[in-house]
Design a protein around this motif. Structure first.
Motif, PDB file in Angstrom:
ATOM      1  N   GLY A 270       1.063  -4.216   5.523  1.00 38.64           N
ATOM      2  CA  GLY A 270       1.639  -5.223   4.636  1.00 38.64           C
ATOM      3  C   GLY A 270       2.969  -4.800   4.052  1.00 38.64           C
ATOM      4  N   ILE A 271       3.049  -3.552   3.616  1.00 38.84           N
ATOM      5  CA  ILE A 271       4.309  -3.052   3.059  1.00 38.84           C
ATOM      6  C   ILE A 271       5.386  -3.043   4.132  1.00 38.84           C
ATOM      7  N   GLY A 272       5.022  -2.631   5.341  1.00 36.09           N
ATOM      8  CA  GLY A 272       5.983  -2.635   6.442  1.00 36.09           C
ATOM      9  C   GLY A 272       6.533  -4.020   6.719  1.00 36.09           C
ATOM     10  N   MET A 273       5.668  -5.033   6.687  1.00 33.68           N
ATOM     11  CA  MET A 273       6.133  -6.398   6.931  1.00 33.68           C
ATOM     12  C   MET A 273       7.065  -6.869   5.820  1.00 33.68           C
ATOM     13  N   ALA A 274       6.747  -6.521   4.581  1.00 38.12           N
ATOM     14  CA  ALA A 274       7.595  -6.928   3.456  1.00 38.12           C
ATOM     15  C   ALA A 274       9.013  -6.377   3.618  1.00 38.12           C
TER      16      ALA A 274
ATOM     17  N   ARG B 253       6.920   4.799  -3.426  1.00 40.41           N
ATOM     18  CA  ARG B 253       8.381   4.906  -3.548  1.00 40.41           C
ATOM     19  C   ARG B 253       9.072   3.773  -2.783  1.00 40.41           C
ATOM     20  N   ILE B 254       8.589   3.465  -1.604  1.00 41.08           N
ATOM     21  CA  ILE B 254       9.170   2.370  -0.816  1.00 41.08           C
ATOM     22  C   ILE B 254       9.058   1.048  -1.571  1.00 41.08           C
ATOM     23  N   VAL B 255       7.883   0.800  -2.115  1.00 41.24           N
ATOM     24  CA  VAL B 255       7.629  -0.460  -2.818  1.00 41.24           C
ATOM     25  C   VAL B 255       8.502  -0.591  -4.061  1.00 41.24           C
TER      26      VAL B 255
END
Length: 506
Positions: A25-29, A96-98
């Motif tokens: 999910g984070i990757g898609m965002a 950290r990415i988010v």
């Protein structure tokens, strides 16, 4: 994002709704921000924290079973010295990415998706959410992206051991590890020989009186350093992103070469792996305990960083027993050979239970989707299901490799729809009988074999299959034509007036 269950959205609450705030999910965002920045999106996460698997599993030693240069995202370098990372380091990376990309404010935590309904006349999904108090709400989206993983978060595989109610100690499944568990000076038996067991055993061995790994069948193990000396050298002499890119390329190639060699020359790979274990264990090596009855990569190789599992055995803190369980009793486990294993704690690392689409009831125009009746398309969409994609990672490589290329591909589809003024994309399959079905899950792993009956179908040729070749997939997903004569593009009006193939498929 949310509305009361009895109200309607006009036209939608967001263009893309992402289910799950783990790696997928984070990757898609992030991909949406990079490649489709004008598309609105939100994430819904059933748990109170992001991370998915890495937030759920809390057992001792929890770590990656892939190197972080391929389990990490294509867009975000892995900066830690250890390439085989522990759970907290992976969570720090995701958080950290988010935060750096301002994605956290788009996540709705403690929201479980309990239904997803596609309306062809409106060309949108209505998704029903349930909060922790049992209250429901809905949200709508043009596209539904499932990053909910591949296993059942609520229920692990139950091996149903006879007599487990007679055991006087504690029985723990790694999926639900108690935070307060004290195993100091306790006798521990870990049932299983896969990635989870081989992680738990050396981690518990530090405090436990002794840890016994009880296996029914041996597993192939691959010893490698937890630190990648090549990667760390490159980071000192090259810019971070370039060093990461080179290391990622190197590791992808090595994974591919290793897998192919195991399939083409299994005896040579067996000898190589066995030789490394013999060197690690010396006179403690037991051929019966470390010679599986199958070839390497018929099941996923288990990673042993820095030979920690074997070092625990050499220190007499851990041991391996190969046998079958007769029953549990008050003081431990009675084996069919007649041997008895005394235990204060039994850890049942017996595997996961797979789940398709996060167990979410998905309906297209009121008809419940039976995933076992639909074919994969381009490894992420499904025959005759509009505006829907999901991530199921590689069996022979890192999960994130698939998550990255799927996210980029879906962005390409969304951009094509915007450019052509269309609102619906459906992998159209009028007659499934024209395809030759093939089981591409040719892994003998129990969790795969137990779940074949619920899995979507695969054909023997692209695009109707969940391919297991990342290098080929990356080229196809990145450069292949979006309008390939299979993915049909339309608008709500057209779909509403002529949904013949969809109705036939359901």
């Amino acid at each position: 994002m949310e509305r009361a269950a009895d109200t309607k959205a006009a036209p939608v609450d967001q263009d893309v709704l992402i289910v799950g705030a783990g790696i997928s999910g984070i990757g898609m965002a992030v991909h949406l921000q990079q490649f489709s920045p004008d598309r609105s999106f939100a994430l819904v996460e059933r748990r109170s924290n992001l991370g998915g698997t890495w937030d759920l599993f809390r057992y001792p030693g929890i770590r990656s079973d892939s190197d972080m240069h391929t389990l990490g995202f294509v867009f975000e370098p892995w900066k830690h010295e250890k390439t085989i990372a522990d759970g907290p380091a992976i969570l720090e990376y995701l958080n950290r990415i988010v935060d750096e990309r301002h994605i956290r404010e788009r996540i709705r935590f403690d929201r479980k998706v309990v239904g997803a309904d596609w309306d062809s006349a409106a060309a949108r999904w209505t998704v029903t959410l349930e909060d922790n108090a049992g209250g429901t709400s809905t949200t709508t989206a043009r596209w539904l992206y499932l990053g909910a993983g591949y296993y059942d978060y609520d229920e692990p595989f139950d091996a149903s051991f006879t007599g487990r109610e007679d055991f006087k100690g504690q029985i723990i499944h790694p999926q639900f590890w108690p935070e307060s568990l004290d195993y100091t000076n306790k006798k521990v038996v870990v049932i299983g020989s896969g990635a989870t067991a081989v992680t738990i055993v050396p981690s518990m061995a530090d405090k436990a009186a002794h840890v016994t790994m009880l296996q029914r069948t041996p597993t192939w193990y691959f010893i490698r350093p937890a630190k990648d000396a090549f990667a760390n050298f490159l980071r000192k002499v090259l810019p971070e992103k370039l060093a990461y890119k080179i290391t990622r390329f190197k590791n992808v190639k090595l994974q591919d070469i290793g897998f192919r060699r195991a399939r083409e020359k299994p005896e040579k790979v067996k000898d190589f792996l066995s030789g490394k274990i013999k060197a690690a264990l010396g006179d403690r090596y037991d051929e019966r305990a470390f010679t599986p009855p199958y070839n390497p990569w018929d099941q996923r190789l288990c990673l042993v960083p820095d030979a920690d599992f074997f070092n625990a055995m050499k220190a007499d803190k851990a041991s391996v027993v190969t046998d079958h369980i007769e029953r549990f009793d008050a003081s431990g486990i009675q084996l069919k050979s007649g041997q008895h294993l005394d235990a204060d704690i039994i850890v049942t690392a017996t595997g996961l239970k797979l789940a398709v689409a996060g167990k979410i009831p998905v309906r297209v125009d009121g008809a419940l989707v039976d995933w076992s009746e639909h074919f994969y398309y381009k490894a992420c969409m499904f025959s005759n299901i509009p505006n829907f994609s999901a991530v199921f990672g590689y069996l022979n490589a890192s999960w994130t490799l698939r998550a990255d290329i799927v996210a980029e591909y879906v962005c390409r589809v969304l951009n094509h729809m915007q450019a052509t003024g269309t609102t619906v994309a459906t992998p159209a399959l009028a007659d499934p009988a024209t395809l030759t079905e093939e089981n591409i899950f040719d892994f003998s792993s129990g969790y795969i074999q137990r779940s074949l009956h619920i899995m979507p179908k695969n054909a023997d040729k692209l695009p109707w299959r969940l391919n297991q070749n990342y290098i080929q997939d990356r080229i196809d997903m990145k450069t292949g034509a979006i309008d390939d004569g299979v993915l049909a593009f339309a608008n709500a009006r057209a779909v509403a007036s002529a949904p013949a193939e969809l109705e036939a498929a359901e």
